[in-house]
Enzyme design. Structure first.
Site, PDB file in Angstrom:
ATOM      1  N   CYS A 113       0.835  -1.204   0.000  1.00 53.64           N
ATOM      2  CA  CYS A 113       0.000   0.000   0.000  1.00 53.64           C
ATOM      3  C   CYS A 113       0.868   1.252   0.000  1.00 53.64           C
ATOM      4  O   CYS A 113       0.609   2.204  -0.736  1.00 53.64           O
ATOM      5  CB  CYS A 113      -0.916  -0.017   1.215  1.00 53.64           C
ATOM      6  SG  CYS A 113      -2.092   1.345   1.267  1.00 53.64           S
ATOM      7  N   CYS A 114       1.915   1.248   0.833  1.00 52.08           N
ATOM      8  CA  CYS A 114       2.823   2.401   0.878  1.00 52.08           C
ATOM      9  C   CYS A 114       3.540   2.586  -0.458  1.00 52.08           C
ATOM     10  O   CYS A 114       3.763   3.713  -0.895  1.00 52.08           O
ATOM     11  CB  CYS A 114       3.848   2.227   2.002  1.00 52.08           C
ATOM     12  SG  CYS A 114       3.182   2.492   3.665  1.00 52.08           S
ATOM     13  N   CYS A 174      -1.056   8.099   7.351  1.00 53.34           N
ATOM     14  CA  CYS A 174      -2.381   7.826   6.812  1.00 53.34           C
ATOM     15  C   CYS A 174      -3.322   7.420   7.947  1.00 53.34           C
ATOM     16  O   CYS A 174      -2.907   6.763   8.908  1.00 53.34           O
ATOM     17  CB  CYS A 174      -2.309   6.711   5.772  1.00 53.34           C
ATOM     18  SG  CYS A 174      -1.432   7.177   4.260  1.00 53.34           S
ATOM     19  N   CYS A 181      -3.587   3.703   9.294  1.00 58.57           N
ATOM     20  CA  CYS A 181      -2.374   3.118   9.857  1.00 58.57           C
ATOM     21  C   CYS A 181      -1.752   3.985  10.949  1.00 58.57           C
ATOM     22  O   CYS A 181      -0.570   3.822  11.274  1.00 58.57           O
ATOM     23  CB  CYS A 181      -1.356   2.866   8.749  1.00 58.57           C
ATOM     24  SG  CYS A 181      -1.952   1.737   7.463  1.00 58.57           S
ATOM     25  N   CYS A 223       7.585   4.065   5.908  1.00 54.61           N
ATOM     26  CA  CYS A 223       6.601   3.898   4.837  1.00 54.61           C
ATOM     27  C   CYS A 223       7.239   3.390   3.550  1.00 54.61           C
ATOM     28  O   CYS A 223       6.555   2.846   2.691  1.00 54.61           O
ATOM     29  CB  CYS A 223       5.879   5.212   4.575  1.00 54.61           C
ATOM     30  SG  CYS A 223       6.939   6.525   3.942  1.00 54.61           S
TER      31      CYS A 223
END
Length: 243
Positions: A123-124, A205, A208, A231
């Site tokens: 995702c990062c 984010c 998280c 990240c």
């Protein structure tokens, strides 16, 4: 039109810059980074997070027209987005570039916006690392707000780092401690990120990032419960960049 002088290899330039500016102040390092030919084309990358206002204020004093890159992952807190707009206007930053993930890639790799639950690194990469690399492509260097006191891979930071053979990473606040950051904010009457007073000393984010309890490390709320500390934007070839 004068010819551009080719820059020396990144590692060589970073070592020379550290030797030249090793004993300079944070503001002096920032000023030199923006003007030294050995640094090249440069931008500041800011999360507009808990302590970002310090470096952004310094930049506004030295050169408010310098490029500022802000990564909107489309999963940030609403408070961060509002803070980014308000702070940019208040400081008079005239070249803030809001970068977002590629829409087609989001639909292909994270159509339900749930990738952070099963693959936080992926995702990062999708929402931060890849968009940032595209945004940094025109630049020879970038400025970060990382500091040694944040621990982990940041404990040995230098002012200038060689990011592989690609570009230089500049850390003007590398040698500051927590009290230096707080004193600068107070002395310059800088606005705090609204989530700091709600127990978020480190802000990423929304899915998280969690509140930090008394006695916990200030980054304990980032990816809580996962074997993850960064990240990914400070990785090179999949490895964490160390000072």
């Amino acid at each position: 039109m004068p010819l551009e002088i080719p820059l020396a290899p990144v590692g060589v330039r970073a070592a020379e810059l550290n030797a030249r500016y090793r004993h300079h102040s944070a503001t002096a390092v920032l000023r030199h980074a923006l003007s030294d030919p050995q640094v090249g084309r440069i931008a500041l990358v800011s999360s507009f997070g808990a302590e970002s206002v310090v470096l952004l204020h310094m930049l506004s004093v030295v050169d408010r027209s310098a490029p500022v890159i802000f990564l909107d992952t489309e999963m940030l807190f609403a408070e961060t987005l509002e803070y980014q707009k308000d702070l940019s206007e208040q400081l008079g930053l005239s070249d803030v570039r809001v970068i977002r993930p590629d829409r087609r890639q989001l639909l292909e790799r994270d159509p339900d916006a749930l990738l952070h639950r099963t693959d936080p690194d992926g995702c990062c990469a999708l929402r931060k690392t890849e968009p940032l690399q595209d945004a940094l492509a025109p630049f020879d260097a970038w400025i970060t707000g990382r500091k040694r006191f944040q621990g982990g891979a940041r404990a040995a930071l230098e002012f200038f780092e060689a990011e592989d053979d690609t570009r230089i990473k500049v850390n003007p606040l590398a040698h500051w401690d927590k009290s230096d950051v707080q004193d600068y904010m107070v002395n310059n009457r800088l606005p705090r990120h609204p989530l700091v007073s709600q127990g978020y000393p480190s802000i990423g984010c929304a899915p998280c990032t969690s509140r930090v309890g008394a006695g916990e490390d200030e980054r304990a709320g980032r990816w809580r419960g996962a074997q993850k500390e960064e990240c990914g934007i400070h990785f090179v070839n999949g490895k964490m960049v160390r000072g």
